[in-house]
Design a protein around this motif. Sequence first.
Motif, PDB file in Angstrom:
ATOM      1  N   ILE A   1     -89.707   7.547  49.386  1.00  0.00           N
ATOM      2  CA  ILE A   1     -90.229   7.700  50.745  1.00  0.00           C
ATOM      3  C   ILE A   1     -91.745   7.794  50.634  1.00  0.00           C
ATOM      4  O   ILE A   1     -92.257   8.486  49.744  1.00  0.00           O
ATOM      5  CB  ILE A   1     -89.576   8.948  51.378  1.00  0.00           C
ATOM      6  N   LYS A   2     -92.459   7.054  51.486  1.00  0.00           N
ATOM      7  CA  LYS A   2     -93.908   7.045  51.265  1.00  0.00           C
ATOM      8  C   LYS A   2     -94.637   7.964  52.254  1.00  0.00           C
ATOM      9  O   LYS A   2     -94.285   8.000  53.432  1.00  0.00           O
ATOM     10  CB  LYS A   2     -94.462   5.624  51.284  1.00  0.00           C
TER      11      LYS A   2
ATOM     12  N   GLY B   1     -85.840   8.521  61.953  1.00  0.00           N
ATOM     13  CA  GLY B   1     -85.447   7.258  61.322  1.00  0.00           C
ATOM     14  C   GLY B   1     -85.330   7.425  59.822  1.00  0.00           C
ATOM     15  O   GLY B   1     -84.336   7.016  59.203  1.00  0.00           O
TER      16      GLY B   1
ATOM     17  N   GLY C   1     -81.659   7.101  58.431  1.00  0.00           N
ATOM     18  CA  GLY C   1     -81.543   5.844  57.692  1.00  0.00           C
ATOM     19  C   GLY C   1     -81.449   6.043  56.191  1.00  0.00           C
ATOM     20  O   GLY C   1     -80.881   5.219  55.480  1.00  0.00           O
ATOM     21  N   ALA C   2     -82.004   7.147  55.688  1.00  0.00           N
ATOM     22  CA  ALA C   2     -82.066   7.295  54.231  1.00  0.00           C
ATOM     23  C   ALA C   2     -81.738   8.724  53.756  1.00  0.00           C
ATOM     24  O   ALA C   2     -80.730   8.957  53.090  1.00  0.00           O
ATOM     25  CB  ALA C   2     -83.446   6.871  53.742  1.00  0.00           C
TER      26      ALA C   2
ATOM     27  N   LYS D   1     -98.037  -5.880  58.733  1.00  0.00           N
ATOM     28  CA  LYS D   1     -99.110  -4.902  58.508  1.00  0.00           C
ATOM     29  C   LYS D   1    -100.459  -5.575  58.271  1.00  0.00           C
ATOM     30  O   LYS D   1    -101.498  -5.024  58.643  1.00  0.00           O
ATOM     31  CB  LYS D   1     -98.737  -3.964  57.363  1.00  0.00           C
TER      32      LYS D   1
ATOM     33  N   PRO E   1     -80.295   3.156  48.010  1.00  0.00           N
ATOM     34  CA  PRO E   1     -79.912   3.468  49.390  1.00  0.00           C
ATOM     35  C   PRO E   1     -81.147   3.505  50.294  1.00  0.00           C
ATOM     36  O   PRO E   1     -82.016   4.361  50.129  1.00  0.00           O
ATOM     37  CB  PRO E   1     -79.265   4.859  49.273  1.00  0.00           C
TER      38      PRO E   1
ATOM     39  N   GLY F   1     -82.904   2.182  54.460  1.00  0.00           N
ATOM     40  CA  GLY F   1     -82.698   1.653  55.799  1.00  0.00           C
ATOM     41  C   GLY F   1     -82.827   0.129  55.761  1.00  0.00           C
ATOM     42  O   GLY F   1     -83.259  -0.444  54.756  1.00  0.00           O
TER      43      GLY F   1
ATOM     44  N   GLN G   1     -85.920  -2.164  54.501  1.00  0.00           N
ATOM     45  CA  GLN G   1     -86.275  -2.356  53.090  1.00  0.00           C
ATOM     46  C   GLN G   1     -85.399  -3.392  52.392  1.00  0.00           C
ATOM     47  O   GLN G   1     -85.556  -3.641  51.189  1.00  0.00           O
ATOM     48  CB  GLN G   1     -86.192  -1.015  52.331  1.00  0.00           C
TER      49      GLN G   1
ATOM     50  N   ALA H   1     -77.148   3.672  62.241  1.00  0.00           N
ATOM     51  CA  ALA H   1     -78.539   4.143  62.205  1.00  0.00           C
ATOM     52  C   ALA H   1     -79.304   3.616  60.988  1.00  0.00           C
ATOM     53  O   ALA H   1     -80.171   4.291  60.458  1.00  0.00           O
ATOM     54  CB  ALA H   1     -78.607   5.674  62.258  1.00  0.00           C
TER      55      ALA H   1
ATOM     56  N   ARG I   1     -81.288   1.256  61.272  1.00  0.00           N
ATOM     57  CA  ARG I   1     -82.609   0.966  61.846  1.00  0.00           C
ATOM     58  C   ARG I   1     -82.718   1.723  63.170  1.00  0.00           C
ATOM     59  O   ARG I   1     -82.285   1.242  64.213  1.00  0.00           O
ATOM     60  CB  ARG I   1     -82.785  -0.534  62.071  1.00  0.00           C
TER      61      ARG I   1
ATOM     62  N   MET J   1     -88.587   2.861  64.786  1.00  0.00           N
ATOM     63  CA  MET J   1     -89.270   4.160  64.798  1.00  0.00           C
ATOM     64  C   MET J   1     -89.959   4.301  63.431  1.00  0.00           C
ATOM     65  O   MET J   1     -89.291   4.416  62.407  1.00  0.00           O
ATOM     66  CB  MET J   1     -88.236   5.286  65.006  1.00  0.00           C
TER      67      MET J   1
HETATM   68  N1  AQP Z   1     -86.521   3.699  61.783  1.00  0.00           N
HETATM   69  C1  AQP Z   1     -85.812   3.760  60.675  1.00  0.00           C
HETATM   70  N2  AQP Z   1     -84.466   3.692  60.713  1.00  0.00           N
HETATM   71  C2  AQP Z   1     -83.725   3.774  59.585  1.00  0.00           C
HETATM   72  N3  AQP Z   1     -84.262   3.946  58.349  1.00  0.00           N
HETATM   73  C3  AQP Z   1     -85.596   4.022  58.276  1.00  0.00           C
HETATM   74  N4  AQP Z   1     -86.431   4.198  57.235  1.00  0.00           N
HETATM   75  C4  AQP Z   1     -87.708   4.219  57.684  1.00  0.00           C
HETATM   76  N5  AQP Z   1     -87.740   4.080  59.020  1.00  0.00           N
HETATM   77  C5  AQP Z   1     -86.446   3.947  59.420  1.00  0.00           C
HETATM   78  C6  AQP Z   1     -85.993   4.352  55.864  1.00  0.00           C
HETATM   79  O1  AQP Z   1     -86.594   5.528  55.341  1.00  0.00           O
HETATM   80  C7  AQP Z   1     -86.835   5.334  53.946  1.00  0.00           C
HETATM   81  C8  AQP Z   1     -88.249   5.694  53.609  1.00  0.00           C
HETATM   82  O2  AQP Z   1     -89.121   4.816  54.313  1.00  0.00           O
HETATM   83  P1  AQP Z   1     -90.544   4.510  53.718  1.00  0.00           P
HETATM   84  O3  AQP Z   1     -91.260   5.764  53.524  1.00  0.00           O
HETATM   85  O4  AQP Z   1     -90.408   3.627  52.530  1.00  0.00           O
HETATM   86  O5  AQP Z   1     -91.279   3.701  54.797  1.00  0.00           O
HETATM   87  P2  AQP Z   1     -90.877   2.490  55.702  1.00  0.00           P
HETATM   88  O6  AQP Z   1     -89.575   1.889  55.339  1.00  0.00           O
HETATM   89  O7  AQP Z   1     -92.017   1.515  55.778  1.00  0.00           O
HETATM   90  O8  AQP Z   1     -90.700   3.244  57.059  1.00  0.00           O
HETATM   91  P3  AQP Z   1     -91.705   3.961  57.984  1.00  0.00           P
HETATM   92  O9  AQP Z   1     -91.264   5.359  58.160  1.00  0.00           O
HETATM   93  O10 AQP Z   1     -91.754   3.097  59.203  1.00  0.00           O
HETATM   94  O11 AQP Z   1     -93.115   3.995  57.296  1.00  0.00           O
HETATM   95  P4  AQP Z   1     -94.401   3.199  57.685  1.00  0.00           P
HETATM   96  O12 AQP Z   1     -94.599   3.392  59.168  1.00  0.00           O
HETATM   97  O13 AQP Z   1     -95.483   3.797  56.872  1.00  0.00           O
HETATM   98  O14 AQP Z   1     -94.186   1.755  57.336  1.00  0.00           O
HETATM   99  C9  AQP Z   1     -86.520   3.868  53.642  1.00  0.00           C
HETATM  100  O15 AQP Z   1     -85.237   3.800  53.047  1.00  0.00           O
HETATM  101  C10 AQP Z   1     -86.521   3.226  54.987  1.00  0.00           C
HETATM  102  O16 AQP Z   1     -85.685   2.093  55.036  1.00  0.00           O
END
Ligand code: AQP
Length: 331
Positions: free
Chosen positions: A8-9, A17, A21-22, A112, A147, A149, A152, A185, A187, A198
């Motif tokens: 998770i970043k 989410g 999702g995760a 992005k 595992p 969302g 990814q 969920a 996404r 989200m």
């Molecule tokens: N909206 C979401 N619904 C379901 N799963 C989600 N994940 C993120 N947003 C949702 C899942 O959370 C894990 C960690 O995500 P991440 O930190 O790698 O960042 P991301 O996938 O790029 O999601 P974010 O939160 O939207 O970050 P930003 O805005 O910085 O890009 C992953 O497993 C992701 O699938």
Amino acid sequence: MKRIFSGIKPTGHLTLGNYLGAMRRWVEIDQHRSDALFSVVDLHALTVEHDPARVRRLSRQAATLLLAAGLDPERCTLFVQSHVDEHARLSYILECTATDGELRRMIQYKEKSAQARGSGESVRLSLLTYPVLMAADILAYGTDEVPVGDDQAQHVELTRDLAVRFNQRYGHTFTVPRATHPPVAARVMDLQDPTSKMGKSHEAGAGIVYLLDDADVVRKKVLRAVTDSGRDVAYDRAARPGVTNLLEILAACADGDPMELAGSYSSYGALKKEVADAVVEVLRPVRERHARLAADPSYIDEVLRKGAERARGMARPTVDAAFSAIGLLPA
Ligand code: AQP
């Protein structure tokens, strides 16, 4: 035992989410049935404009929230990515396996980089290459399952392609992993714009539920969620994205089936009230444990120190094998 890796970043405050999702599956299923590693992937937070102090703060907060959500450091390995050099070492080797064309096709890069250009910022090279670092995060541990969302899925597909290509060129080195997604969920959409995800780095708004939001804030956000024209509660992502998002959130919180749940509500108002209650109840223990854990930062540091030590020991043999296979002399 299966090896699982996910991360998770720390680009923002964690959202519902991220949780549905995760994180929730990591806690309830993955850490119990596998040899699991979970990482705060801080290097990935440097691919866009960032404030160093904020990244530091968010990294600690993410680790604390993962523990608050229920990750047990006796059952899984929790660590910060930048504490384990093997990720960056392997990333370069995989950059020598990937092509620029396949990286330019990544949806997150397209979105992005367009966003950055739109706000007059230059696009960091790392925004293009970070999926390779993500592949290194995964492949360094001989991971079987990732595992994540839905968003990814494309990155895990790239990881598989790189593993297969490397193995074919230089001999079998990497396990080829696969992505797993939650049944509902996978996404979670923004409550104010149910056609967009989200996301934690999006501008804070009424459509994003943060894990540390107070109960009354969560309630307000859910009750004000955008619904669709029409009156009946139906599960249909294309025609009813707002209501469908709420049904998915409810199904995930209550371990139910979103289509079946749709039949139980005769109005949007009744559905929203139930979703608000369910989300508040799911997040309450996480917020309470977070408050307790955040009061003891030395405990968090110790968990992360031990986690990094364990992770280093697990990653090194695979990364050394990749160095050797690609033609580098042993040190
Ligand atoms: N909206 C979401 N619904 C379901 N799963 C989600 N994940 C993120 N947003 C949702 C899942 O959370 C894990 C960690 O995500 P991440 O930190 O790698 O960042 P991301 O996938 O790029 O999601 P974010 O939160 O939207 O970050 P930003 O805005 O910085 O890009 C992953 O497993 C992701 O699938």
